[in-house]
Design a protein around this motif. Sequence first.
Motif, short mmCIF file in Angstrom:
data_model
loop_
_atom_site.label_atom_id
_atom_site.label_comp_id
_atom_site.label_asym_id
_atom_site.label_seq_id
_atom_site.Cartn_x
_atom_site.Cartn_y
_atom_site.Cartn_z
N ALA A 309 0.80 -1.22 0.00
CA ALA A 309 0.00 0.00 0.00
C ALA A 309 0.84 1.27 0.00
CB ALA A 309 -0.96 0.02 1.19
N ASN A 314 -1.42 1.45 6.13
CA ASN A 314 -2.12 0.25 5.68
C ASN A 314 -2.81 -0.51 6.81
OD1 ASN A 314 -0.02 -1.32 6.95
ND2 ASN A 314 1.25 -1.01 5.15
N GLU A 315 -2.40 -0.27 8.06
CA GLU A 315 -3.05 -0.87 9.23
C GLU A 315 -3.00 -2.39 9.24
OE1 GLU A 315 -6.61 1.41 10.65
OE2 GLU A 315 -6.54 2.24 8.63
N VAL A 316 -2.11 -2.98 8.44
CA VAL A 316 -1.93 -4.42 8.41
C VAL A 316 -0.49 -4.71 8.79
CG1 VAL A 316 -1.94 -6.49 6.97
CG2 VAL A 316 -3.66 -4.70 6.60
N LEU A 486 -5.59 -11.87 2.26
CA LEU A 486 -5.69 -10.50 2.75
C LEU A 486 -6.73 -9.73 1.96
CD1 LEU A 486 -4.73 -8.12 4.49
CD2 LEU A 486 -2.89 -7.75 2.83
N THR A 489 -10.38 -10.27 2.80
CA THR A 489 -10.93 -9.63 3.99
C THR A 489 -11.53 -8.27 3.68
OG1 THR A 489 -8.86 -8.50 4.60
CG2 THR A 489 -9.17 -10.78 5.37
N PHE A 491 -9.50 -5.83 2.35
CA PHE A 491 -8.39 -4.90 2.28
C PHE A 491 -8.10 -4.55 0.82
CE2 PHE A 491 -3.85 -4.10 1.62
CZ PHE A 491 -3.63 -3.07 2.52
N LYS A 494 -3.92 0.99 -1.21
CA LYS A 494 -4.24 2.36 -1.58
C LYS A 494 -3.76 2.67 -3.00
CE LYS A 494 -5.63 3.22 2.66
NZ LYS A 494 -5.33 1.97 3.31
#
Length: 510
Positions: A309, A314-316, A486, A489, A491, A494
Motif C-alpha cells: 500500500a 495500511n493498518e496491516v 488478505l 478480507t 483490504f 491504496k
Amino acid sequence: MRYARLLLAALFVLSLLPAVSAGAAVLDLSEAVSVATPIDESVSSPNMTHVANVEWDFSLRDAERSTPDIAGGTDVEFATIDGRDYAVAGTYSNGLQIIDITDPEAPALVSQYHCDVLQGDVQVFTREEVDGTDTVTRTYATYAVEGGSSNRAPSQCFADAGVSADAGTLFIDISTPTAPEAVGFARIAEGTHNQSVHPDGEYMYNSNSGGCGGCIEVIDIRDLSNPTEVMRIESTSATGEDSHDITFSADGTRAYSAAIDVTMIIDTTDPAAPTVISSIVDPAVTLHHQSDPVTIGDREFVIINDELAGAAGNEVCPGGGLHVWEITGDMEADPQKVGAFFTPEVTVREGAGTGVSVSGIGVVTCTSHVFRIYEEQEKLVIGWFGAGVHVIDLSGLADVPVAVSAGVLGQSVGVGMEEVGFFRFNNSDTWSAKVMEWDGDGSAYIFADDQTRGFDVYHFDNTAETAENPGTWMSPTAALERLDALLATGFVPKQYLICDLTLGRAQLFQ
C-alpha cells in the motif's frame, strides 16, 4: 484512501521561509542538541538493546509548516572522514543531519544543513579530485528533491549551489562534516525520489518514481557543477511506472531497479550505455520498493521488498514481506522465485504515533521498507515502520529448493530466511535501519532513521539468545495465497502512494 489524501495534502502545504544567503549554511548546534534517553515502552528479542536516541532540532524549519510525523526521518548512510565515523541522515523538510557515531553509544549531531525539501533521500560517495597540486579525497552526499516540494521558500542548500529551487538532486560536499555545502545540482524536471551513484563515482541513475513515463535518467556527474543527462533507460513496466529505487552490484556491472510493478536487472558494465537483461513481475508483490542482490553459498538471488500500500497507513502488520528470486547463472535472464519471508505477526498499539495522524490518532503504517544486505555475515537489516527494526538470517537460502511451487499458507519450505533479532518501541515508525561495521563475532550497532523518533542506535549481540519467533518462510504459491487471503478480507491497497508522494500512479487494485 482518505488517510493517504490527508497525508498528501499535509505534505504539499506551502508556506514561506525567510530568504537565506550563502554563508549561513549550518545551524549552531553547540547547545541545541543532546542525546535523549527515551522512556517509551518497547519489546525486543534478548539479543537486541536500545542504546541511544538523538532528537532532531527543528530550528531551521518554518514553524508554520509541520510534517505528518514529528521528526520525518528518511534514509541513512555512512562516511568515515579524518578517522571519525559519521551517519548521514535525510529528513522530510528538516534538512540533512550529520551525526558523529565514532562512539556509537554517544552519538552527537554535528551539523544540520538547511534544505526544506521532500523526501531528502541521501546517498554517500567519495572520489579523488585534484586541488591545486594536490590530490584529495572528497566525500559527497546526494540529496533528493521531489517534484512538488522544490517550490517552497528558499533553502540554504539551493543558495550554496547557486541555483534556483527546483526538482532534482543536490550534491553536498560533506568532507568537513561540521560545514556541509551544496556544490552542484542536477535539475530533473520529473524530480528525484531517490538516486544511486555508480561505484565509479562518475554516473548517477535517477529514480523519480512518477512523472517520467517509465524511465531511469542516466546522468554524467563527472563535473558536479554541470551534471548532464546522457540517456534514459526505458522501464519494462507494463503500466509505465518509473524506477522507485536502484541498487548497484559492488563491482558496478549490474543495477537492480525496483519499479513499482516490476524489478529490472540491468547490465551496467558501461554505466553510460546500460541494457536491460531481464524483468521480474511477481503477482504476490503489490509494490516493488527495493530490489537488492545477494550471493549465499554458490547461489545468487534478488530480494524484493513489498511496500504494501505504499506505506499509506495500511493498518496491516507485518504488511508486505521480502520476496526472493534466484538469478544464478542462466537464471539471470529468466529469474525463478524460490520463496518469501514475513516477520512475525505483531500488533502495534492503537493510537501509536506511527504513520498518518488523523484527529490525533495514529494510523498504523507497517510494512517492509529500507534494508541493507550484509553478504559476509549472511544477514539483512531492515526498518519495518511500526514494527521497528529487524535482523534476518539469510544463510538458509543456500539450501532452498529451486522454484518451489508447492506449499500451504504459513508452512515453511526449507528454512530460507529467519528472524534472529528485533526491537520496536510503541511509537516506532522506522524508515531505514543499517549497520556501518560488524564485529568479529557477528555483533553490530544498528543505526535507524525514524519518522517519529529521530535517530536511534541499537545493539545486536550475535552471541546472545535469538528471537523466539523466526517469522515465516513460505513457497511462492503460499505467498500468493497469503495476499489473496488478505484481499478477501476487504483490504484494498491504496491507489495513492505515500512513499513516492505521487498522485494517480500504481493503480494496483481497482
